[in-house]
Design a protein around this motif. Structure first.
Motif, PDB file in Angstrom:
ATOM      1  N   ASP A   1      21.540  50.041  35.541  1.00  0.00           N
ATOM      2  CA  ASP A   1      22.664  50.157  36.475  1.00  0.00           C
ATOM      3  C   ASP A   1      22.809  48.954  37.390  1.00  0.00           C
ATOM      4  OD1 ASP A   1      23.071  52.554  35.298  1.00  0.00           O
ATOM      5  OD2 ASP A   1      22.755  53.781  37.091  1.00  0.00           O
ATOM      6  N   SER A   2      21.689  48.437  37.871  1.00  0.00           N
ATOM      7  CA  SER A   2      21.760  47.333  38.821  1.00  0.00           C
ATOM      8  C   SER A   2      22.242  46.035  38.183  1.00  0.00           C
ATOM      9  CB  SER A   2      20.379  47.112  39.465  1.00  0.00           C
ATOM     10  OG  SER A   2      19.420  46.802  38.477  1.00  0.00           O
ATOM     11  N   THR A   3      22.278  45.992  36.838  1.00  0.00           N
ATOM     12  CA  THR A   3      22.744  44.777  36.155  1.00  0.00           C
ATOM     13  C   THR A   3      24.251  44.783  35.945  1.00  0.00           C
ATOM     14  OG1 THR A   3      22.505  45.675  33.901  1.00  0.00           O
ATOM     15  CG2 THR A   3      20.537  44.713  34.923  1.00  0.00           C
ATOM     16  N   ILE A   4      24.901  45.907  36.212  1.00  0.00           N
ATOM     17  CA  ILE A   4      26.345  46.026  35.985  1.00  0.00           C
ATOM     18  C   ILE A   4      27.077  45.735  37.301  1.00  0.00           C
ATOM     19  CG2 ILE A   4      28.214  47.545  35.257  1.00  0.00           C
ATOM     20  CD1 ILE A   4      26.137  49.132  33.669  1.00  0.00           C
ATOM     21  N   VAL A   5      27.856  44.692  37.302  1.00  0.00           N
ATOM     22  CA  VAL A   5      28.582  44.276  38.506  1.00  0.00           C
ATOM     23  C   VAL A   5      30.077  44.326  38.209  1.00  0.00           C
ATOM     24  CG1 VAL A   5      28.976  42.430  40.170  1.00  0.00           C
ATOM     25  CG2 VAL A   5      26.674  42.787  39.210  1.00  0.00           C
ATOM     26  N   ILE A   6      30.817  45.069  39.022  1.00  0.00           N
ATOM     27  CA  ILE A   6      32.268  45.175  38.886  1.00  0.00           C
ATOM     28  C   ILE A   6      32.901  44.359  40.006  1.00  0.00           C
ATOM     29  CG2 ILE A   6      34.232  46.715  38.690  1.00  0.00           C
ATOM     30  CD1 ILE A   6      32.095  47.163  36.559  1.00  0.00           C
ATOM     31  N   SER A   7      33.650  43.328  39.658  1.00  0.00           N
ATOM     32  CA  SER A   7      34.237  42.447  40.664  1.00  0.00           C
ATOM     33  C   SER A   7      35.525  43.047  41.229  1.00  0.00           C
ATOM     34  CB  SER A   7      34.546  41.079  40.055  1.00  0.00           C
ATOM     35  OG  SER A   7      35.605  41.177  39.115  1.00  0.00           O
ATOM     36  N   ASP A   8      35.928  42.553  42.404  1.00  0.00           N
ATOM     37  CA  ASP A   8      37.187  42.991  43.005  1.00  0.00           C
ATOM     38  C   ASP A   8      38.370  42.647  42.110  1.00  0.00           C
ATOM     39  OD1 ASP A   8      35.907  44.038  45.206  1.00  0.00           O
ATOM     40  OD2 ASP A   8      36.156  42.240  46.432  1.00  0.00           O
ATOM     41  N   ALA A   9      38.281  41.508  41.428  1.00  0.00           N
ATOM     42  CA  ALA A   9      39.380  41.105  40.543  1.00  0.00           C
ATOM     43  C   ALA A   9      39.538  42.093  39.391  1.00  0.00           C
ATOM     44  CB  ALA A   9      39.121  39.701  39.997  1.00  0.00           C
ATOM     45  N   GLU A  10      38.431  42.606  38.880  1.00  0.00           N
ATOM     46  CA  GLU A  10      38.497  43.592  37.792  1.00  0.00           C
ATOM     47  C   GLU A  10      39.104  44.898  38.287  1.00  0.00           C
ATOM     48  OE1 GLU A  10      34.793  42.726  34.856  1.00  0.00           O
ATOM     49  OE2 GLU A  10      34.272  43.139  36.948  1.00  0.00           O
ATOM     50  N   VAL A  11      38.772  45.286  39.502  1.00  0.00           N
ATOM     51  CA  VAL A  11      39.359  46.501  40.072  1.00  0.00           C
ATOM     52  C   VAL A  11      40.856  46.317  40.239  1.00  0.00           C
ATOM     53  CG1 VAL A  11      39.421  47.995  42.102  1.00  0.00           C
ATOM     54  CG2 VAL A  11      37.229  47.195  41.216  1.00  0.00           C
ATOM     55  N   ASP A  12      41.278  45.150  40.754  1.00  0.00           N
ATOM     56  CA  ASP A  12      42.707  44.864  40.923  1.00  0.00           C
ATOM     57  C   ASP A  12      43.440  44.960  39.589  1.00  0.00           C
ATOM     58  OD1 ASP A  12      42.324  44.428  43.626  1.00  0.00           O
ATOM     59  OD2 ASP A  12      42.127  42.253  43.413  1.00  0.00           O
ATOM     60  N   ALA A  13      42.870  44.349  38.558  1.00  0.00           N
ATOM     61  CA  ALA A  13      43.514  44.345  37.246  1.00  0.00           C
ATOM     62  C   ALA A  13      43.616  45.755  36.676  1.00  0.00           C
ATOM     63  CB  ALA A  13      42.738  43.439  36.291  1.00  0.00           C
TER      64      ALA A  13
ATOM     65  N   ARG B   1      32.497  52.738  31.793  1.00  0.00           N
ATOM     66  CA  ARG B   1      32.830  52.089  30.530  1.00  0.00           C
ATOM     67  C   ARG B   1      31.709  51.152  30.072  1.00  0.00           C
ATOM     68  NH1 ARG B   1      39.096  49.977  30.874  1.00  0.00           N
ATOM     69  NH2 ARG B   1      40.132  52.021  30.983  1.00  0.00           N
ATOM     70  N   ARG B   2      31.078  50.495  31.024  1.00  0.00           N
ATOM     71  CA  ARG B   2      30.055  49.512  30.671  1.00  0.00           C
ATOM     72  C   ARG B   2      28.657  50.113  30.568  1.00  0.00           C
ATOM     73  NH1 ARG B   2      31.570  44.253  34.398  1.00  0.00           N
ATOM     74  NH2 ARG B   2      33.773  44.135  33.816  1.00  0.00           N
ATOM     75  N   ALA B   3      28.444  51.255  31.216  1.00  0.00           N
ATOM     76  CA  ALA B   3      27.093  51.803  31.293  1.00  0.00           C
ATOM     77  C   ALA B   3      26.548  52.183  29.920  1.00  0.00           C
ATOM     78  CB  ALA B   3      27.081  53.017  32.226  1.00  0.00           C
ATOM     79  N   GLN B   4      27.379  52.829  29.094  1.00  0.00           N
ATOM     80  CA  GLN B   4      26.886  53.269  27.788  1.00  0.00           C
ATOM     81  C   GLN B   4      26.494  52.089  26.897  1.00  0.00           C
ATOM     82  OE1 GLN B   4      29.399  56.071  25.627  1.00  0.00           O
ATOM     83  NE2 GLN B   4      28.583  55.374  23.680  1.00  0.00           N
ATOM     84  N   PRO B   5      27.370  51.072  26.703  1.00  0.00           N
ATOM     85  CA  PRO B   5      26.939  49.933  25.875  1.00  0.00           C
ATOM     86  C   PRO B   5      25.723  49.216  26.442  1.00  0.00           C
ATOM     87  CG  PRO B   5      29.321  49.899  26.177  1.00  0.00           C
ATOM     88  CD  PRO B   5      28.774  50.947  27.109  1.00  0.00           C
ATOM     89  N   ALA B   6      25.661  49.103  27.767  1.00  0.00           N
ATOM     90  CA  ALA B   6      24.510  48.416  28.380  1.00  0.00           C
ATOM     91  C   ALA B   6      23.223  49.189  28.130  1.00  0.00           C
ATOM     92  CB  ALA B   6      24.750  48.241  29.879  1.00  0.00           C
TER      93      ALA B   6
ATOM     94  N   ALA C   1      38.352  53.536  40.812  1.00  0.00           N
ATOM     95  CA  ALA C   1      38.547  52.557  39.739  1.00  0.00           C
ATOM     96  C   ALA C   1      37.234  51.864  39.399  1.00  0.00           C
ATOM     97  CB  ALA C   1      39.591  51.523  40.166  1.00  0.00           C
ATOM     98  N   ARG C   2      36.470  51.528  40.422  1.00  0.00           N
ATOM     99  CA  ARG C   2      35.183  50.865  40.199  1.00  0.00           C
ATOM    100  C   ARG C   2      34.240  51.779  39.410  1.00  0.00           C
ATOM    101  NH1 ARG C   2      33.492  46.398  42.791  1.00  0.00           N
ATOM    102  NH2 ARG C   2      35.135  46.661  44.344  1.00  0.00           N
ATOM    103  N   GLN C   3      34.281  53.086  39.699  1.00  0.00           N
ATOM    104  CA  GLN C   3      33.419  54.029  38.988  1.00  0.00           C
ATOM    105  C   GLN C   3      33.824  54.143  37.516  1.00  0.00           C
ATOM    106  OE1 GLN C   3      30.721  55.333  40.014  1.00  0.00           O
ATOM    107  NE2 GLN C   3      30.289  56.768  38.360  1.00  0.00           N
ATOM    108  N   VAL C   4      35.133  54.186  37.252  1.00  0.00           N
ATOM    109  CA  VAL C   4      35.595  54.262  35.866  1.00  0.00           C
ATOM    110  C   VAL C   4      35.157  53.023  35.092  1.00  0.00           C
ATOM    111  CG1 VAL C   4      37.645  54.206  34.394  1.00  0.00           C
ATOM    112  CG2 VAL C   4      37.548  55.786  36.329  1.00  0.00           C
ATOM    113  N   LEU C   5      35.325  51.848  35.691  1.00  0.00           N
ATOM    114  CA  LEU C   5      34.921  50.607  35.029  1.00  0.00           C
ATOM    115  C   LEU C   5      33.414  50.574  34.804  1.00  0.00           C
ATOM    116  CD1 LEU C   5      37.215  48.111  36.964  1.00  0.00           C
ATOM    117  CD2 LEU C   5      37.434  48.783  34.563  1.00  0.00           C
ATOM    118  N   PHE C   6      32.676  51.105  35.762  1.00  0.00           N
ATOM    119  CA  PHE C   6      31.221  51.171  35.606  1.00  0.00           C
ATOM    120  C   PHE C   6      30.847  52.041  34.416  1.00  0.00           C
ATOM    121  CE2 PHE C   6      27.016  52.793  36.147  1.00  0.00           C
ATOM    122  CZ  PHE C   6      26.284  51.754  36.710  1.00  0.00           C
TER     123      PHE C   6
END
Length: 519
Positions: free
Chosen positions: A176-188, A485-490, A478-483
């Motif tokens: 979990d600590s390796t997954i970083v969601i940027s503000d730009a990704e949240v905006d997009a 998405r990445r958590a399972q592949p990671a 939005a940040r949680q949804v993006l997280f």
């Protein structure tokens, strides 16, 4: 704003939902096989004639042994599970091979959990079971009856749940600590939601936080939830360091499996016999979840795939995937459960119903806090971690030392360079054990050492304030949804790396190769 890697996440879905009030009945789920522990040095047990090695050993995983008896017992249980799910079982050798692969991966995970000193007590399993029963609105007795009716013993269910809790804590600490969601990704992401006409995050059916401190009345529950998507997969795993020729051979294997499915072979039966995925012996079923919770790669692959149909071959860092859409539900069609039910911590809380996005002000109490985290490991036990924090607390409260300076020196968290400063925290942003201890403090106070899935903490509350987070709320969701998405592949990548680094002597596989060469 700075954030600690302490988000509230949930367990993998297939173990916890089982037979409990499934909102999408076409999706099967099953528990991991209960196994008989085996350790190096234990007497070997005889296997059936024809499959017998001199020492009765099926595989060696680092310094641990998996016996043939253990494989045979687990294979018989797997055959019963497949029958209960009405999935055609592979032939004896293929089923034995699949079961052994699962036992090998289970052993790798258990060894890593021991290295990280991650343990799950009976009390924590009981608390998780109580939480699952509450969310399904049933009694423990009814839950036991449903589990038994599904063909799984209560002991096997508890054993599987314990492993899921343990694996989830490993994920929290290592991934979990390796997954970083940027503000730009949240905006997009928010702009894309608006472009699709979904009205922003309200279309996702997320729940607004409902802490005790929240002053505004909670939004009324609605029947329209997020779009739900249930998937199954066949995975052809590509190990780390695979050569070009090996990669070509593995792709051809995936193409052959896809051809069988396209020709009419049952997807679940092919998955049970040939998939390298952890859910192979559940017919490849990965469960049902909100559509936006699946990895982008999967969403793109099944965007135009109808229920009951399969995708083409998709390549990820983990290998080649073939996906089947089991079910797809639009918002409002049915208020479905979100696959997993238990938070990944000792005291799961009842899950809230989906609510509309907040309208108008959302007043919550925010806490500005700092902490010192001491992680446990093979060289740092729970007792040692707690004692170290007790010593640090004494130095702060009686010796007048500065907690921020001690955090820089001793904390194992990523916030250590900032003196353990977590910034302003909203209700629900940290795991319950941490939040409960933090909420009990007055500004300036320091907690006793408290334990979370990440280790042991000292917490200091710096100040509190009332804040309107209506604008921030959508960004949090939005940040949680993006997280997610990445958590399972990671997590899959991390587990694959664990396996690739382990010493594995698969003697059944070796024997099969010898038999093939002699035939």
């Amino acid at each position: 704003m700075m954030r600690s890697p302490l988000p509230l996440h949930r367990l993998s879905r297939h173990v916890l939902i089982m037979a409990l009030c499934a909102a999408m009945p076409a999706v099967h789920a099953a528990e991991p096989v209960k196994r008989t522990p085996a350790r190096a040095g234990q007497p070997a047990t005889q296997a059936p004639a024809g499959d017998q090695f001199v020492d009765g050993i099926a595989a060696i995983v680092n310094k641990d042994v998996i016996t043939l008896r253990e494989v045979n017992v687990a294979t018989a249980e797997a055959r019963r599970e497949l029958a209960s799910q009405k999935i055609q079982a592979p032939n004896d050798r293929d089923l034995q091979r699949q079961v052994l692969q699962r036992l090998i991966m289970d052993r790798v995970q258990q060894q890593e959990a021991a290295r990280m000193n991650i343990k799950v007590t009976d009390e924590q399993v009981d608390q998780a079971i109580n939480g699952i029963a509450q969310r399904n609105r049933i009694t423990i007795a009814t839950m036991q009856a449903e589990i038994k009716k599904s063909g799984t013993t209560w002991e096997a269910y508890r054993d599987g749940l314990r492993k899921e809790l343990q694996l989830d804590r490993m994920r929290q600490r290592a991934v979990d600590s390796t997954i970083v969601i940027s503000d730009a990704e949240v905006d997009a992401f928010l702009k894309e939601q608006q472009r699709q006409g979904g009205g922003g995050m309200s279309a996702l059916g997320q729940s607004a936080p409902a802490p005790a401190q929240q002053q505004a009345a909670p939004a009324a529950p609605v029947q329209s939830g997020p779009a739900m998507l249930a998937l199954a997969q066949i995975l052809v795993r590509v190990p780390e360091g695979t050569s070009g020729d090996q990669l070509t051979a593995l792709r051809k294997k995936a193409e052959g499996l896809l051809a069988r499915v396209k020709a009419g072979d049952d997807f679940a039966a092919v998955a049970a016999a040939s998939s390298d995925g952890p859910e192979a012996l559940q017919g490849g079923v990965m469960g049902a979840r909100a559509a936006d919770g699946w990895p982008d790669l999967f969403l793109q692959a099944v965007a135009n795939v109808a229920p009951g149909q399969t995708s083409g071959i998709i390549q990820s860092g983990n290998g080649f995937h073939i996906l089947k859409v089991l079910d797809r539900r639009s918002p409002g069609a049915q208020q479905a459960q979100r696959g997993g039910a238990a938070p990944a911590q000792p005291a799961p809380q009842p899950e809230q119903q989906a609510t509309r996005a907040p309208q108008g002000p959302m007043q919550v109490t925010q806490t500005h806090a700092r902490h010192i985290l001491i992680k446990t490991s093979t060289v740092m036990s729970d007792t040692q971690a707690r004692q170290r924090l007790e010593q640090l607390r004494q130095r702060i409260t009686a010796g007048g030392e500065n907690m921020a300076e001690l955090a820089r020196q001793y904390s194992n968290d990523g916030t250590a360079p900032q003196g353990g400063d977590l910034g302003w925290l909203n209700p629900g942003e940290t795991v319950p054990a941490f939040e409960q201890a933090m909420n009990a403090l007055q500004p300036g106070q320091i907690s006793q050492p408290i334990q979370s899935p990440f280790g042991w903490h000292l917490i200091q509350v710096i100040e509190r304030r009332e804040q309107d987070i209506a604008d921030e709320y959508q960004r949090m969701q939005a940040r949680q949804v993006l997280f997610e998405r990445r958590a399972q592949p990671a997590m899959e990548d991390w587990l694959s790396q664990l396996r690739d680094r382990a010493f594995i002597d698969n003697r059944l596989e070796r024997q099969d190769a010898i038999n093939a060469n002699n035939s």
